[in-house]
Design a protein around this motif. Structure first.
Motif, PDB file in Angstrom:
ATOM      1  N   ASP A  38       0.863  -1.180   0.000  1.00  0.00           N
ATOM      2  CA  ASP A  38       0.000   0.000   0.000  1.00  0.00           C
ATOM      3  C   ASP A  38       0.900   1.231   0.000  1.00  0.00           C
ATOM      4  OD1 ASP A  38       0.517   1.172   2.714  1.00  0.00           O
ATOM      5  OD2 ASP A  38      -0.287  -0.752   3.369  1.00  0.00           O
ATOM      6  N   CYS A  39       0.318   2.383  -0.242  1.00  0.00           N
ATOM      7  CA  CYS A  39       1.136   3.596  -0.267  1.00  0.00           C
ATOM      8  C   CYS A  39       0.732   4.548   0.854  1.00  0.00           C
ATOM      9  CB  CYS A  39       1.087   4.267  -1.629  1.00  0.00           C
ATOM     10  SG  CYS A  39      -0.566   4.678  -2.155  1.00  0.00           S
ATOM     11  N   ASN A  40       0.156   3.984   1.921  1.00  0.00           N
ATOM     12  CA  ASN A  40      -0.177   4.806   3.085  1.00  0.00           C
ATOM     13  C   ASN A  40       1.127   5.336   3.685  1.00  0.00           C
ATOM     14  OD1 ASN A  40      -2.690   3.794   2.522  1.00  0.00           O
ATOM     15  ND2 ASN A  40      -2.634   2.250   4.121  1.00  0.00           N
ATOM     16  N   ASP A  41       1.101   6.580   4.123  1.00  0.00           N
ATOM     17  CA  ASP A  41       2.288   7.177   4.742  1.00  0.00           C
ATOM     18  C   ASP A  41       3.483   7.139   3.782  1.00  0.00           C
ATOM     19  OD1 ASP A  41       3.460   8.481   6.857  1.00  0.00           O
ATOM     20  OD2 ASP A  41       4.094   6.657   7.868  1.00  0.00           O
ATOM     21  N   ALA A  68      -0.441   9.124  -5.076  1.00  0.00           N
ATOM     22  CA  ALA A  68       0.807   8.806  -4.378  1.00  0.00           C
ATOM     23  C   ALA A  68       2.000   9.419  -5.110  1.00  0.00           C
ATOM     24  CB  ALA A  68       0.972   7.291  -4.258  1.00  0.00           C
ATOM     25  N   THR A  69       2.010   9.291  -6.435  1.00  0.00           N
ATOM     26  CA  THR A  69       3.112   9.850  -7.228  1.00  0.00           C
ATOM     27  C   THR A  69       3.111  11.368  -7.129  1.00  0.00           C
ATOM     28  OG1 THR A  69       2.988   7.964  -8.737  1.00  0.00           O
ATOM     29  CG2 THR A  69       4.168   9.909  -9.523  1.00  0.00           C
ATOM     30  N   GLN A  70       1.930  11.973  -7.195  1.00  0.00           N
ATOM     31  CA  GLN A  70       1.840  13.435  -7.092  1.00  0.00           C
ATOM     32  C   GLN A  70       2.393  13.914  -5.753  1.00  0.00           C
ATOM     33  OE1 GLN A  70      -2.350  13.948  -7.859  1.00  0.00           O
ATOM     34  NE2 GLN A  70      -2.043  14.271 -10.049  1.00  0.00           N
ATOM     35  N   MET A  71       2.110  13.177  -4.690  1.00  0.00           N
ATOM     36  CA  MET A  71       2.623  13.552  -3.371  1.00  0.00           C
ATOM     37  C   MET A  71       4.153  13.525  -3.363  1.00  0.00           C
ATOM     38  SD  MET A  71      -0.064  11.558  -0.902  1.00  0.00           S
ATOM     39  CE  MET A  71       0.730  11.954   0.657  1.00  0.00           C
ATOM     40  N   VAL A  83      10.157   7.990 -10.913  1.00  0.00           N
ATOM     41  CA  VAL A  83       9.023   7.098 -10.660  1.00  0.00           C
ATOM     42  C   VAL A  83       8.631   6.445 -11.984  1.00  0.00           C
ATOM     43  CG1 VAL A  83       6.597   6.927  -9.940  1.00  0.00           C
ATOM     44  CG2 VAL A  83       8.166   8.488  -8.730  1.00  0.00           C
ATOM     45  N   ILE A  84       8.640   5.108 -11.989  1.00  0.00           N
ATOM     46  CA  ILE A  84       8.181   4.342 -13.147  1.00  0.00           C
ATOM     47  C   ILE A  84       6.771   3.868 -12.808  1.00  0.00           C
ATOM     48  CG2 ILE A  84       8.547   2.311 -14.598  1.00  0.00           C
ATOM     49  CD1 ILE A  84      11.554   2.477 -13.680  1.00  0.00           C
ATOM     50  N   TYR A  85       5.812   4.340 -13.568  1.00  0.00           N
ATOM     51  CA  TYR A  85       4.413   4.015 -13.320  1.00  0.00           C
ATOM     52  C   TYR A  85       4.096   2.721 -14.040  1.00  0.00           C
ATOM     53  CZ  TYR A  85      -0.199   5.651 -11.897  1.00  0.00           C
ATOM     54  OH  TYR A  85      -1.404   5.810 -11.271  1.00  0.00           O
ATOM     55  N   PHE A  86       3.509   1.748 -13.340  1.00  0.00           N
ATOM     56  CA  PHE A  86       3.172   0.551 -14.098  1.00  0.00           C
ATOM     57  C   PHE A  86       1.770   0.067 -13.806  1.00  0.00           C
ATOM     58  CE2 PHE A  86       4.606  -1.317 -10.320  1.00  0.00           C
ATOM     59  CZ  PHE A  86       4.998  -2.642 -10.367  1.00  0.00           C
ATOM     60  N   SER A  87       1.130  -0.404 -14.891  1.00  0.00           N
ATOM     61  CA  SER A  87      -0.278  -0.765 -14.814  1.00  0.00           C
ATOM     62  C   SER A  87      -0.674  -1.588 -16.028  1.00  0.00           C
ATOM     63  CB  SER A  87      -1.122   0.514 -14.792  1.00  0.00           C
ATOM     64  OG  SER A  87      -2.488   0.214 -14.898  1.00  0.00           O
ATOM     65  N   ALA A  88      -1.739  -2.362 -15.859  1.00  0.00           N
ATOM     66  CA  ALA A  88      -2.301  -3.103 -16.987  1.00  0.00           C
ATOM     67  C   ALA A  88      -3.327  -2.251 -17.735  1.00  0.00           C
ATOM     68  CB  ALA A  88      -2.965  -4.390 -16.488  1.00  0.00           C
ATOM     69  N   ASN A  89      -3.574  -1.051 -17.250  1.00  0.00           N
ATOM     70  CA  ASN A  89      -4.534  -0.160 -17.879  1.00  0.00           C
ATOM     71  C   ASN A  89      -4.032   0.243 -19.265  1.00  0.00           C
ATOM     72  OD1 ASN A  89      -5.920   2.376 -18.582  1.00  0.00           O
ATOM     73  ND2 ASN A  89      -6.770   2.208 -16.524  1.00  0.00           N
ATOM     74  N   ASN A  90      -4.894   0.153 -20.278  1.00  0.00           N
ATOM     75  CA  ASN A  90      -4.403   0.470 -21.626  1.00  0.00           C
ATOM     76  C   ASN A  90      -4.230   1.966 -21.851  1.00  0.00           C
ATOM     77  OD1 ASN A  90      -7.090   1.045 -21.749  1.00  0.00           O
ATOM     78  ND2 ASN A  90      -7.594  -0.518 -23.271  1.00  0.00           N
ATOM     79  N   ASP A  91      -4.603   2.754 -20.876  1.00  0.00           N
ATOM     80  CA  ASP A  91      -4.392   4.197 -20.969  1.00  0.00           C
ATOM     81  C   ASP A  91      -3.237   4.629 -20.064  1.00  0.00           C
ATOM     82  OD1 ASP A  91      -5.015   6.561 -22.169  1.00  0.00           O
ATOM     83  OD2 ASP A  91      -6.604   7.092 -20.754  1.00  0.00           O
ATOM     84  N   ILE A  92      -2.283   3.735 -19.900  1.00  0.00           N
ATOM     85  CA  ILE A  92      -1.213   3.980 -18.927  1.00  0.00           C
ATOM     86  C   ILE A  92      -0.411   5.243 -19.205  1.00  0.00           C
ATOM     87  CG2 ILE A  92       0.349   2.390 -20.142  1.00  0.00           C
ATOM     88  CD1 ILE A  92       1.573   1.833 -17.314  1.00  0.00           C
ATOM     89  N   GLY A 100       2.440  12.510 -13.025  1.00  0.00           N
ATOM     90  CA  GLY A 100       3.725  13.197 -13.002  1.00  0.00           C
ATOM     91  C   GLY A 100       4.892  12.219 -12.934  1.00  0.00           C
ATOM     92  N   ALA A 101       4.634  10.959 -13.309  1.00  0.00           N
ATOM     93  CA  ALA A 101       5.689   9.941 -13.286  1.00  0.00           C
ATOM     94  C   ALA A 101       6.715  10.237 -14.377  1.00  0.00           C
ATOM     95  CB  ALA A 101       5.077   8.559 -13.498  1.00  0.00           C
ATOM     96  N   ASP A 102       7.923   9.708 -14.189  1.00  0.00           N
ATOM     97  CA  ASP A 102       8.998   9.962 -15.151  1.00  0.00           C
ATOM     98  C   ASP A 102       8.836   9.125 -16.413  1.00  0.00           C
ATOM     99  OD1 ASP A 102      11.299  11.608 -13.552  1.00  0.00           O
ATOM    100  OD2 ASP A 102      10.042  10.398 -12.247  1.00  0.00           O
ATOM    101  N   THR A 103       8.306   7.931 -16.258  1.00  0.00           N
ATOM    102  CA  THR A 103       8.045   7.066 -17.406  1.00  0.00           C
ATOM    103  C   THR A 103       7.045   6.007 -16.968  1.00  0.00           C
ATOM    104  OG1 THR A 103       9.087   5.771 -19.172  1.00  0.00           O
ATOM    105  CG2 THR A 103       9.989   5.465 -16.960  1.00  0.00           C
TER     106      THR A 103
END
Length: 126
Positions: A38-41, A68-71, A83-92, A100-103
């Motif tokens: 999780d990304c709490n705290d 979380a990335t914006q924070m 920050v490398i953002y990763f997801s199965a979302n096709n709109d990644i 605001g991720a780097d890639t």
């Protein structure tokens, strides 16, 4: 002189399989891997480790990867950590941009892609 300090990476993902596969691969390459489901705290978590790279899942509880990335990117001490953002979302690409991720890295990904994208963010832009 070789750098004896291991590179540190944090993986934020609530999928234990992804965490264990990525940890295994990266540890083999000499990374010190820290994982969170999780990304709490998040500011304190990242501050405590001071990683060289962060892998951020889109669907991470509780606030989600975008927030979380914006924070992180709003925090003066942490904003320069790639920050490398990763997801199965096709709109990644859009999600990563909003965050605001780097890639980004689309799931499912193969090992080569993971290594390439990490290398890319670790190489200082000339």
């Amino acid at each position: 002189m070789p750098d004896s300090i291991p590179k540190r990476i944090i993986i934020f993902d609530d999928d234990e399989d992804i965490l264990s596969i990525c940890s295994y691969i990266l540890e083999e390459q000499g990374w010190q891997v820290h994982t969170f489901t999780d990304c709490n705290d998040i500011i304190n978590k990242v501050n405590g480790i001071k990683p060289d790279v962060i892998l951020m899942d889109n669907w991470i509880p509780d606030i989600g990867g975008i927030q979380a990335t914006q924070m992180l990117k709003k925090n003066d001490e942490l904003k320069n950590i790639p920050v490398i953002y990763f997801s199965a979302n096709n709109d990644i690409q859009t999600l990563a941009g909003n965050a605001g991720a780097d890639t980004f890295l689309a799931k499912p990904f193969d090992i080569d892609e993971l290594e390439k994208v990490i290398k890319r963010v670790m190489t200082p832009h000339s």
